[in-house]
Design a protein around this motif. Structure first.
Motif, PDB file in Angstrom:
ATOM      1  N   GLU A 177       0.985  -1.251  -0.428  1.00 21.11           N
ATOM      2  CA  GLU A 177       0.114   0.042   0.087  1.00 21.11           C
ATOM      3  C   GLU A 177       1.167   1.419   0.034  1.00 21.11           C
ATOM      4  OE1 GLU A 177      -3.631  -0.052   1.740  1.00 21.11           O
ATOM      5  OE2 GLU A 177      -3.065  -1.469   2.557  1.00 21.11           O
ATOM      6  N   THR A 178       1.879   1.552  -0.957  1.00 20.19           N
ATOM      7  CA  THR A 178       2.445   2.752  -0.909  1.00 20.19           C
ATOM      8  C   THR A 178       2.338   3.299  -2.423  1.00 20.19           C
ATOM      9  OG1 THR A 178       4.482   2.010  -2.476  1.00 20.19           O
ATOM     10  CG2 THR A 178       4.013   1.430  -0.259  1.00 20.19           C
ATOM     11  N   TRP A 179       2.151   4.994  -2.089  1.00 20.27           N
ATOM     12  CA  TRP A 179       2.785   5.406  -3.396  1.00 20.27           C
ATOM     13  C   TRP A 179       3.650   6.317  -3.865  1.00 20.27           C
ATOM     14  CZ3 TRP A 179      -2.005   7.549  -6.774  1.00 20.27           C
ATOM     15  CH2 TRP A 179      -1.865   8.715  -6.996  1.00 20.27           C
ATOM     16  N   TRP A 180       4.210   5.897  -5.261  1.00 22.18           N
ATOM     17  CA  TRP A 180       5.042   6.504  -6.004  1.00 22.18           C
ATOM     18  C   TRP A 180       4.674   7.171  -6.766  1.00 22.18           C
ATOM     19  CZ3 TRP A 180      10.009   4.470  -4.988  1.00 22.18           C
ATOM     20  CH2 TRP A 180      10.033   3.300  -3.980  1.00 22.18           C
ATOM     21  N   GLU A 181       5.485   8.586  -6.966  1.00 15.95           N
ATOM     22  CA  GLU A 181       4.726  10.207  -8.128  1.00 15.95           C
ATOM     23  C   GLU A 181       6.120  10.537  -8.054  1.00 15.95           C
ATOM     24  OE1 GLU A 181       1.675  13.571  -9.119  1.00 15.95           O
ATOM     25  OE2 GLU A 181       2.098  12.502  -7.002  1.00 15.95           O
ATOM     26  N   ARG A 182       6.572  11.038  -9.607  1.00 20.68           N
ATOM     27  CA  ARG A 182       7.683  11.147  -9.683  1.00 20.68           C
ATOM     28  C   ARG A 182       9.042  10.812  -9.266  1.00 20.68           C
ATOM     29  NH1 ARG A 182       4.136  15.111  -9.266  1.00 20.68           N
ATOM     30  NH2 ARG A 182       5.799  15.798  -7.314  1.00 20.68           N
TER      31      ARG A 182
END
Length: 212
Positions: free
Chosen positions: A67-72
């Protein structure tokens, strides 16, 4: 869905410190960091977010991302061997020269990312979407893909030799550049147009001569 809409977004706390091997990180937000040669193998990241983070020559073998979020984010010349990714979104990122053989990806969305020279040999992908991505020199050799799709993505020099595919949909791909390993497409779904484009390569793989 933006980061603010993630169910754990209100719990996130900045984490500027170094990463450590076998450490557990809960609801941590890693933002605008340049992590070079970090050693975090076996670490667990639970309900964490990564924004504008660069990993260079990082060692993340057997790390787990749940449940992780990666952006740029950028991962360059890094090791993700036997890592585990579940319920994760990665968007607007770069994976270049990444070793991720034996990794496990489940319920994952990779959106508007560039993957170049990524080794996913022997990996297990289940319910993974590569949306509007560029995949170049990506190796799925011997991998198991179930419920994987590539809507709007360009595949160039992508290999599926020895792979096992089930419910894998290639119809939405904007380009299918497959230099070899066409027998690994058994179990995939392609469009009629893609079949025509791949026909010469299928014939060559089968040893069939086509003459007029």
């Amino acid at each position: 869905m933006p980061l603010a809409d993630q169910p754990y977004a209100h719990l996130l706390r900045p984490h500027p410190g170094p990463l450590r091997r076998d450490e557990r990180y809960d609801t941590a937000h890693f933002e605008r960091l340049d992590l070079e040669q970090v050693q975090a193998g076996g670490a667990l990241f639970l309900e964490c977010a990564f924004t504008d983070v660069t990993f260079s020559e990082a060692k993340l073998r057997q790390a787990r991302f749940n449940e992780t979020w990666w952006e740029r984010c950028r991962l360059v010349a890094s090791e993700l061997v036997e890592s585990e990714w579940q319920d994760t979104t990665v968007q607007g990122g770069l994976f270049a020269g990444v070793s991720a053989y034996g990794a496990q990806l489940r319920r994952m969305t990779v959106r508007q990312c560039k993957l170049e020279s990524v080794n996913l040999r022997g990996a297990v992908l289940r319910d993974v979407v590569f949306e509007d991505c560029q995949l170049r020199d990506v190796d799925f050799g011997g991998a198991k893909l179930t419920g994987v799709s590539f809507p709007g993505s360009s595949l160039d020099e992508v290999r599926f030799g020895g792979a096992t595919l089930a419910r894998t949909d290639l119809r939405g791909a904007s380009r299918l550049g497959l230099p070899d390993g066409h027998e690994g497409l058994r179990g995939a779904v392609i469009s009629a147009t893609q079949l025509i484009e791949l026909a010469p390569q299928f014939a060559q793989a089968l040893g069939v001569q086509v003459r007029d």
